[in-house]
Scaffold this motif. Structure first.
Motif, mmCIF file in Angstrom:
data_model
loop_
_atom_site.group_PDB
_atom_site.id
_atom_site.type_symbol
_atom_site.label_atom_id
_atom_site.label_comp_id
_atom_site.label_asym_id
_atom_site.label_seq_id
_atom_site.Cartn_x
_atom_site.Cartn_y
_atom_site.Cartn_z
ATOM 1 N N LYS A 11 0.860 -1.192 0.000
ATOM 2 C CA LYS A 11 0.000 0.000 0.000
ATOM 3 C C LYS A 11 0.892 1.237 0.000
ATOM 4 O O LYS A 11 1.644 1.468 0.949
ATOM 5 C CB LYS A 11 -0.901 0.022 1.235
ATOM 6 C CG LYS A 11 -1.539 -1.326 1.597
ATOM 7 C CD LYS A 11 -2.585 -1.773 0.609
ATOM 8 C CE LYS A 11 -3.279 -3.044 1.101
ATOM 9 N NZ LYS A 11 -4.315 -3.526 0.191
ATOM 10 N N ILE A 32 -7.056 0.003 2.397
ATOM 11 C CA ILE A 32 -5.725 -0.008 2.992
ATOM 12 C C ILE A 32 -5.563 -1.137 4.015
ATOM 13 O O ILE A 32 -4.550 -1.829 4.040
ATOM 14 C CB ILE A 32 -5.423 1.353 3.654
ATOM 15 C CG1 ILE A 32 -5.313 2.446 2.582
ATOM 16 C CG2 ILE A 32 -4.121 1.287 4.464
ATOM 17 C CD1 ILE A 32 -5.235 3.845 3.148
ATOM 18 N N VAL A 62 -0.878 3.204 5.459
ATOM 19 C CA VAL A 62 -0.219 2.696 4.264
ATOM 20 C C VAL A 62 1.159 2.169 4.644
ATOM 21 O O VAL A 62 1.719 2.511 5.686
ATOM 22 C CB VAL A 62 -0.094 3.783 3.164
ATOM 23 C CG1 VAL A 62 -1.459 4.222 2.680
ATOM 24 C CG2 VAL A 62 0.721 4.971 3.655
#
Length: 267
Positions: free
Chosen positions: A2, A130, A156
């Protein structure tokens, strides 16, 4: 993996985000790219035509969807707990680059306590993508520093800050870096972009060293990228251009270090 991509406007943030997404898709990954910029252009980078991009309705402006998910029978009372997987399945648009694109629009609320329906919807989708979704995610953030105060990039794996050699861009990069220190992303790296020559590369490296920012690499100025932008053409991730080659090397470095972190200047 991510990844959130940030930086001052005009430094090539969307080029880096779109190219990273295309490279990941080219390697067989299922990739969802999120355009969270107030002036969304990621669709063009991923191969959609201007007309197709123009027809995309940002989630934050999709009144019908917002009401469907948040409206209750009580005036002034909104439902803030709802499923979003069906939204992802319906609105993640397949692009010619092999990447699925969602255009979020700008998240304008501060903090998780806001009861604005549109922003609650966008936040819930981002959180799901996420935290719960297994797909690779590339998040093209709004230019500037404000998005960090909204928690857009929380959780992330990597926050990439893009800057050219311009001092104004580098100062914005520093602000983003310093703000990120108090937020979710554990790994925050600087990428020099549109770098012309050794002198500019050394300038960016020196700035990063002076301000305690980890520089992960530099992408050279590439005339083919500029011409492609002028003509509205897509640059293939298989292109032999200097910029694409550099982003490919950065991608491999990011994959290798995504879960271990990088220490110091790794250029």
């Amino acid at each position: 993996m991510k990844i959130a991509v940030s930086g001052k406007g005009g430094v090539g943030k969307t080029f880096i985000a779109g190219t990273l997404a295309s490279i990941a898709a080219d390697k067989g990954h299922r990739v969802i790219a999120i355009d969270a910029d107030s002036s969304p252009n990621l669709a063009l980078t991923l191969g959609l035509t201007p007309d197709e991009a123009e027809r995309l309705l940002p989630i934050a402006k999709n009144t019908r969807l917002i009401n469907k998910k948040t409206k209750t029978d009580y005036p002034g009372v909104y439902n803030l707990t709802f499923t979003v997987q069906d939204i992802i399945e319906k609105y993640a648009l397949a692009t010619p680059a092999g990447v699925h694109l969602m255009v979020m629009g700008t998240v304008t609320s501060m903090g998780s306590g806001c009861t604005c329906q549109a922003n609650a919807l966008v936040r819930n989708i981002l959180r799901h993508l996420i935290v719960k979704q297994d797909d690779d995610l590339i998040l093209d953030l709004e230019a500037g520093v404000e998005h960090l105060g909204r928690g857009t990039a929380d959780h992330v794996d990597l926050l990439l800050i893009i800057s050219d050699a311009n001092l104004k861009s580098l100062r914005t990069a520093k602000k983003i870096h310093d703000l990120a220190e108090g937020f979710g992303p554990k790994n925050v790296y600087l990428i020099g972009n549109q770098i012309e020559g050794k002198e500019e590369e050394e300038l960016v490296a020196q700035f990063a060293e002076d301000h305690g920012i980890t520089l992960i690499g530099c992408v050279p100025f590439d005339e083919s990228v500029r011409h492609a932008d002028i003509r509205g053409e897509v640059i293939s991730p298989d292109s032999g251009g200097g910029a694409i080659k550099a982003v490919r090397q950065l991608y491999e470095k990011l994959v290798e270090n995504a879960h271990t972190g990088l220490k110091g200047d790794v250029t």
